[in-house]
Design a protein around this motif. Structure first.
Motif, short mmCIF file in Angstrom:
data_model
loop_
_atom_site.label_atom_id
_atom_site.label_comp_id
_atom_site.label_asym_id
_atom_site.label_seq_id
_atom_site.Cartn_x
_atom_site.Cartn_y
_atom_site.Cartn_z
N UNK A 23 14.30 -1.67 -5.46
CA UNK A 23 15.97 -1.99 -5.36
C UNK A 23 16.28 -2.23 -4.05
N UNK A 24 15.89 -1.60 -3.04
CA UNK A 24 16.10 -1.79 -1.74
C UNK A 24 15.44 -2.97 -1.15
N UNK A 30 9.66 7.11 -9.08
CA UNK A 30 11.03 7.19 -8.76
C UNK A 30 11.29 6.41 -7.45
N UNK A 31 10.43 6.78 -6.41
CA UNK A 31 10.27 6.28 -5.05
C UNK A 31 10.15 4.72 -5.14
N UNK A 32 9.08 4.44 -6.04
CA UNK A 32 8.92 2.72 -6.27
C UNK A 32 10.25 1.97 -6.69
N UNK A 49 0.77 -1.02 0.13
CA UNK A 49 -0.05 0.15 0.03
C UNK A 49 0.76 1.29 -0.08
N UNK A 50 2.08 1.09 0.50
CA UNK A 50 2.92 2.27 0.83
C UNK A 50 3.65 2.37 -0.75
N UNK A 51 3.93 1.55 -1.22
CA UNK A 51 4.43 1.36 -2.60
C UNK A 51 3.58 2.15 -3.58
N UNK A 101 14.71 -2.51 -11.01
CA UNK A 101 15.45 -3.20 -9.90
C UNK A 101 16.99 -2.93 -10.21
N UNK A 102 17.36 -1.77 -9.75
CA UNK A 102 18.72 -1.44 -9.97
C UNK A 102 19.90 -2.23 -9.16
#
Length: 470
Positions: A22-23, A15-17, A7-9, A196-197
């Motif tokens: 990635x994290x 750019x935050x997604x 839900x946050x995603x 997914x860098x």
């Protein structure tokens, strides 16, 4: 992702997604490639060249440990052995496994807690689910060893394909088209992908691939410099068919496919469009079987270091090599919930002989069908999906299709047609399908705008709603 993180995603800008993905991938990387991963990867690099007797010896050593562990720490197996008057020493080889009954999905559901090893705290185990393609999802417990073994087997498949599945600068750039909902379904304009860098991945949404959107996907793959494409066969085929329809190509090092049946017509189009070979692998979410395709493309090599595979008939008896039947798997590494003689819904056969590549790992036929995807005809004949692909091969006027068996003599063909589709194409399909299933069959052609996929993004080309005659 858990529901809260999802839900946050979804509430974040793109750019935050990308940063979240990635994290999150970096966290998963430690779980999948830490611990014993290096040990398993080194084993599989070496053992692929073992002689058959050496591999059998390794399997027997692991099997004895799994059986002893199951008897000592798993209530379900302690009861099973005691009820049958068996001791752990009675099951030492693959041939001895017939002394035990098959383990079904229903057995796992009814005895879930009793199948967990008392050696592991419940909070220390990981829990996974099958996708529920057949409408019956299943939960299974894992310890970390089977996670490491699974990703070592996947890493070997990538290496056989000449690709590097590594994070950082050492890895190939991979476009991934699977079932994760990484773009909200309500999105109507690009980007239909995220990054997914950490793993050099361009993550493509499988849920937005319309005729209008496909050019955007391919433009982004080109801009990203994708070298490898990894995904479900049906999704890979959609991309490849778009290229073919536009007389275009997108050269890659390799295409990696899994999680669905890969049909010959799909492989042919994918290889033509991406000008490389497809390397298909087979794995089950229950983590008892892993099979991968080498450069010889002569079948799927069973990862015999990973599990023991059997093929059984409808009476649950093992069949000779070359004879098709249901695939049964026994774990060699999941001590958290050791599944012994777990029967899958998949049908295949062990190929006699050796692979031209020289590896000692047994070859398994393509898993051409799940049991529920085989047509059972009134006269008792079983028709696998691979036989049904031929009537469709000459018809470029079909974008997508799906076959649904409603009754023994009633077959519905759903078609997403292109503008050049004609009545002659319908006549061709009906005629050619009847020549395979019988002139008395009723073939109904239904035109649709879109074909259904599961919540996990998977697609079943053949769906039979009648009982399987095996």
């Amino acid at each position: 992702m858990n529901p809260y993180l999802a839900s946050v995603y979804n509430a974040c800008p793109v750019f935050v997604q990308n940063a979240i993905l990635t994290g999150y991938s970096a966290i998963l990387d430690r779980e999948r490639y830490g611990g014993r991963f290096g040990e398993y990867a080194a084993l599989m690099e070496k053992s692929q060249w073992y002689r058959r007797a050496e591999i059998a010896a390794y399997q027997e050593e692991r099997l004895k440990e799994v059986i002893r562990h199951a008897y000592d720490t798993v209530p379900y197996y302690r009861r099973l052995f005691d009820d049958r008057g068996l001791k752990p020493s009675d099951v030492k080889t693959k041939a001895d496994l017939v002394k035990l009954p098959l383990l079904t999905k229903d057995d796992i559901r009814k005895n879930f807690k009793e199948l967990l090893s008392s050696r592991f705290a419940l909070g220390k185990l990981k829990y996974g689910h099958t996708s529920g393609t057949t409408g019956s999802p299943l939960e299974v417990g894992y310890d970390v060893s089977i996670i490491h073994a699974t990703y070592a087997a996947l890493d070997r498949q990538y290496r056989w394909a000449g690709c590097r599945l590594e994070h950082g600068e050492g890895g190939d750039r991979i476009a991934v088209a699977r079932g994760n909902v990484i773009v909200q379904l309500s999105s109507r304009k690009p980007p239909f992908w995220r990054y997914n860098r950490y793993h050099n991945q361009l993550l493509l949404s499988s849920f937005h691939m319309s005729r209008e959107n496909l050019p955007h996907y391919l433009q982004e793959m080109k801009a990203y410099g994708a070298q490898v494409l990894d995904g479900y066969p049906s999704t890979l085929y959609v991309l490849a068919k778009h290229l073919k329809n536009n007389n275009s190509h997108f050269p890659l090092k390799a295409v990696i496919s899994s999680s669905e049946t890969l049909y010959d017509f799909q492989r042919e189009t994918i290889e033509q469009s991406f000008q490389c070979r497809v390397y298909d692998y087979y794995a089950v979410a229950e983590r008892v079987v892993f099979a991968t395709e080498c450069e010889a493309h002569a079948g799927h090599h069973l990862a015999m270091e990973y599990g023991i595979s059997e093929i059984v008939d409808k009476e649950s008896n093992p069949v000779p090599d070359g004879t098709p039947g249901r695939l049964v798997g026994t774990t060699l590494h999941n001590l958290g919930m050791p599944l012994i003689r777990y029967v899958t819904n998949d049908m295949t056969a062990i190929r006699p002989g050796d692979c031209p590549c020289g590896r000692g790992l047994q070859l398994m036929d393509d898993v051409t069908t799940k049991a529920e995807d085989t047509l059972t005809l009134k006269d008792g004949r079983l028709i696998p999906p691979s036989v049904l692909t031929h009537p469709f091969k000459p018809l470029n006027s079909i974008e997508e299709s799906q076959i649904i068996q409603k009754d023994y003599d009633v077959i519905v063909v759903k078609i997403v047609r292109r503008q050049d589709y004609t009545d002659g194409d319908t006549q061709h399909l009906v005629r050619e399908l009847k020549s395979r299933v019988g002139e008395d069959a009723r073939i109904e052609i239904e035109f649709v705008e879109k074909l259904p996929r599961t919540a996990a993004g998977k697609f079943r080309w053949v769906v039979s709603e009648v009982p399987l005659g095996i």
